[in-house]
Design a protein around this motif. Sequence first.
Motif, short mmCIF file in Angstrom:
data_model
loop_
_atom_site.label_atom_id
_atom_site.label_comp_id
_atom_site.label_asym_id
_atom_site.label_seq_id
_atom_site.Cartn_x
_atom_site.Cartn_y
_atom_site.Cartn_z
N LEU A 1 -6.32 -24.47 -4.98
CA LEU A 1 -5.61 -23.92 -6.14
C LEU A 1 -4.71 -22.75 -5.75
O LEU A 1 -3.53 -22.71 -6.11
N VAL B 1 -1.59 -25.04 -4.16
CA VAL B 1 -0.78 -25.24 -5.36
C VAL B 1 0.02 -23.99 -5.68
O VAL B 1 1.25 -24.00 -5.71
N GLY B 2 -0.67 -22.88 -5.95
CA GLY B 2 0.00 -21.67 -6.43
C GLY B 2 1.01 -21.08 -5.47
O GLY B 2 2.17 -20.86 -5.83
N GLN C 1 -0.94 -24.04 -11.32
CA GLN C 1 -2.39 -23.94 -11.13
C GLN C 1 -3.13 -24.38 -12.40
O GLN C 1 -4.20 -25.00 -12.31
N ILE D 1 -6.31 -16.80 -12.64
CA ILE D 1 -5.13 -17.42 -12.02
C ILE D 1 -3.94 -16.48 -12.10
O ILE D 1 -3.17 -16.35 -11.14
N SER E 1 -1.96 -14.88 -8.91
CA SER E 1 -0.51 -15.10 -8.77
C SER E 1 0.24 -13.77 -8.66
O SER E 1 1.20 -13.66 -7.89
#
Length: 181
Positions: free
Chosen positions: A88, A92-93, A126, A153, A157
Amino acid sequence: MQLLFVASVACLAVFVLLEYIRYFRIRPMGQTLRQLLTLFLDERDSGPLILTPIYLLLGMSLPVWLFPRLCASSLSSPSTLLPYCGVLAVGVGDTIASVCGSSMGEIKWPGTKKTFEGTMMAIFAQIIAVALILIFDTNVSMNSGYVWLLGSITLVSLLEAFTTQIDNLLLPLYLHILLMI
């Protein structure tokens, strides 16, 4: 779970071996590796060693390596998102933030080269990834709540946007700690 351990350790060994071959220009692959990998250098790989691929693998694997009992129980019973923290945060992020921030980003965060648009896209990606995990991995259940997940999340970030550290190592561990709370 044991296969994941063995595979990630084997990949780490291969990465270290390839970096050794590249650094010492061991024939027949050393010079070729040196030429190919210099195309992907960034400011963090300014020294003689190119460690970004190793950091990336470590970031994806560290949540599972450091907390095997939590991740193993997550894989065998109703689980949390703990085994997915590396995927994640970094897979992804960080990836989406980099791609979208460099291609579409216009508003820079103060004091950084990172963009607001990249950070927002990382958060959105995410969330989509978590939704897909919840849909396709029926063993995963949300024990922390959606608001806490969204906040975690978002914090990860923002950390990615403002950190000068090696974010591939830092982000998965930070997300893992936040999801353990």
